[in-house]
Design an enzyme around this catalytic site. Structure first.
Site, PDB file in Angstrom:
ATOM      1  N   PHE A  63       0.778  -1.137   0.198  1.00 14.17           N
ATOM      2  CA  PHE A  63      -0.045   0.044   0.003  1.00 14.17           C
ATOM      3  C   PHE A  63       0.727   1.188   0.060  1.00 14.17           C
ATOM      4  O   PHE A  63       0.476   2.523   0.050  1.00 14.17           O
ATOM      5  CB  PHE A  63      -1.098  -0.120   0.933  1.00 14.17           C
ATOM      6  N   ARG A  64       1.990   1.089  -0.015  1.00 12.97           N
ATOM      7  CA  ARG A  64       3.153   2.278  -0.278  1.00 12.97           C
ATOM      8  C   ARG A  64       3.170   3.361   0.532  1.00 12.97           C
ATOM      9  O   ARG A  64       4.028   4.455   0.333  1.00 12.97           O
ATOM     10  CB  ARG A  64       2.469   2.942  -1.839  1.00 12.97           C
ATOM     11  N   ASN A 283       6.817  -9.242 -10.802  1.00 12.07           N
ATOM     12  CA  ASN A 283       7.801 -10.068 -10.332  1.00 12.07           C
ATOM     13  C   ASN A 283       7.247 -10.991  -9.396  1.00 12.07           C
ATOM     14  O   ASN A 283       6.810 -10.433  -8.280  1.00 12.07           O
ATOM     15  CB  ASN A 283       8.970  -9.516  -9.468  1.00 12.07           C
ATOM     16  N   ASP A 310      -0.958  -9.692  -4.252  1.00  7.71           N
ATOM     17  CA  ASP A 310       0.032  -8.898  -4.461  1.00  7.71           C
ATOM     18  C   ASP A 310       0.093  -7.482  -5.178  1.00  7.71           C
ATOM     19  O   ASP A 310       0.835  -6.972  -6.103  1.00  7.71           O
ATOM     20  CB  ASP A 310       1.295  -9.742  -5.247  1.00  7.71           C
ATOM     21  N   GLY A 329       4.862  -4.702 -10.940  1.00  6.29           N
ATOM     22  CA  GLY A 329       3.707  -4.760  -9.979  1.00  6.29           C
ATOM     23  C   GLY A 329       2.335  -3.882 -10.418  1.00  6.29           C
ATOM     24  O   GLY A 329       2.722  -3.146 -11.317  1.00  6.29           O
TER      25      GLY A 329
END
Length: 445
Positions: A63-64, A283, A310, A329
């Site tokens: 969620f950064r 990835n 993911d 992503g």
């Protein structure tokens, strides 16, 4: 006290579908019965025969926040998650700074307590030199430990074999791993760089981050887990070969080594790179249709235990960079549950199995307290889905902060109509209410 009665639902729980009613009182499911009479102080929702499922528990999201909030925030992405029927998430440590100390980890919990629409937990991050911090982690209120065994995210690569063995031997935490062999990837990358420079066609991504790179790494992790007795959970399987490393011979509760598959590896194949380009650069890479078929087979025969997302947003501008600098992503939490319901319409999977893999099994695997099932006394994290209400994914209805989805343009047959988190209606009639009632997940261990 908040009292809601959901009537005439097709309740999907623990391998069965039954028609009935559910009474919510406060945060909890008070009663489940064939028919419950409405009292004057109870708000009634007629489910009209739609599916009522436990909210999905997503065991792997990014969620950064902190540090990368131009891409996403806990607030924005948890909002998209509840719109997508995900009521609990487990977020990963590769934020900026990385969550590799107890203080940094706790700061994320504090932020989520203020802003999250969904229930939350955050993984502690492992590095080559933070074993002391790892050992301070409380297994009661932290989901687990995340190790990157391939440098998907830069400086969190754990590549010292002695350190790895020490971590595996020392911690009681569930160890979740990203498995790709760094040496194999570097070798493959140099070969393609020699031919194309930095602008390698993205269709070669599954050859650079190859099936062999995945298998070498995951087989080593499993070998180490068997040697040390560690509790290992392998994230985002992407290859046919890896599925043979896992068993369905024992119940999930008895497994020490478990596996997850992500929506995108079940949905896309390498044939989609031509149309979608770097928007489907993940990835581990999306690989062949044969790999995808094998993942489905392992999911359905219980070698793979969990479906996750993911979820990993980037801006469109970042994704449009040349191959080398285009980040891996994509966002997925808003569309994961309906994507699996699309597979149900295609007769690939039953609704009961979707619920098992997206709600029951994450709850069992992480030993999450009182969530993941529709049971009296459990938290009312529940979702209503209309299986016959078509809609199309387009810019206007995408809730991710990054504003795009790799599923844009997809027509879904099913739509989520209501999401409850801790007994509160947070999503209704295609709108997220301004109710941030997510709570910290607790673990029965």
């Amino acid at each position: 006290m908040n009292r809601i009665l959901i009537k005439n639902a097709r309740i999907v729980n623990e391998g069965t579908i039954t028609e009935g009613d559910i009474l919510i009182e406060g945060k909890f499911i008070k009663e489940i019965a064939e028919s419950i009479s409405a009292k004057p102080d109870v708000k009634v929702i007629d489910a009209e025969g739609n599916y009522l499922i436990p909210g999905a528990i997503d065991d792997q999201v990014h969620f950064r926040e902190p540090g990368l909030t131009h891409k996403a925030t806990i607030e924005s992405e948890s909002r998209a998650a509840v719109a997508g029927g995900i009521t609990s998430f487990i977020e990963q440590p590769n934020t900026v700074p990385n969550a590799v100390t107890q203080e940094l980890l706790e700061e994320k919990y504090q932020r989520a307590a203020e802003t999250s629409y969904a229930n939350y937990s955050f993984m502690m991050g492992g590095t080559n030199d933070n074993l002391e911090e790892i050992l301070k982690t409380n297994p009661r209120n932290v989901a687990g430990l995340k190790l990157f065994l391939g440098s998907s995210t830069g400086n969190m690569l754990v590549d010292n074999p002695e350190v790895l063995e020490k971590i595996f031997s020392s911690t009681p935490l569930l160890i979740a791993v990203h498995c790709e062999d760094e040496a194999t990837i570097r070798q493959n990358l140099e070969k393609f760089k020699a031919e194309y420079g930095d602008d390698i066609p993205v269709k070669f991504h599954p050859e650079i981050r190859s099936a062999e790179a995945c298998y070498i790494s995951s087989s080593k992790a499993i070998e180490l887990a068997k040697k040390t007795g560690a509790r290992l959970h392998v994230f985002h399987l992407s290859t046919a070969k890896e599925t043979d490393l896992f068993t369905n011979k024992i119940p999930l509760e008895e497994k020490k080594i478990t596996a997850e598959v992500c929506i995108h590896h079940l949905w896309f194949s390498d044939a989609d790179y031509e149309k979608k380009g770097s928007l489907i650069k993940w990835n581990p890479a999306v690989k062949s249709a044969e790999d995808r078929d094998a993942l489905w087979k392992a999911l359905l025969d219980d070698r793979i235990d969990v479906i996750a997302t993911d979820h990993a947003p980037h801006t469109v501008e970042e994704k449009k960079n040349p191959y080398i600098s285009s980040p891996a992503g994509a966002p997925m939490v808003q569309h994961a549950v309906v994507a699996m319901f699309e597979a149900f319409h295609q007769k690939k999977i039953t609704v009961e199995k979707i619920v098992e893999k997206m709600a029951h099994n994450p709850a069992k695997l992480f030993k999450i307290e009182k969530r993941g099932f529709i049971r009296e006394g459990y938290y009312a994290d529940i979702v209503l889905i209309n299986p016959g209400l078509p809609w199309n994914v387009k810019k206007e209805n995408i809730l991710y902060k990054c504003g795009w989805s790799p599923l844009e343009g997809t027509n879904f047959k099913s739509r989520i109509t209501h999401t409850f988190v801790n007994g509160q209606l947070v999503y209704n009639n295609f709108k997220v209410k301004d109710v941030r009632c997510g709570e910290r997940l607790l673990f029965d261990r």
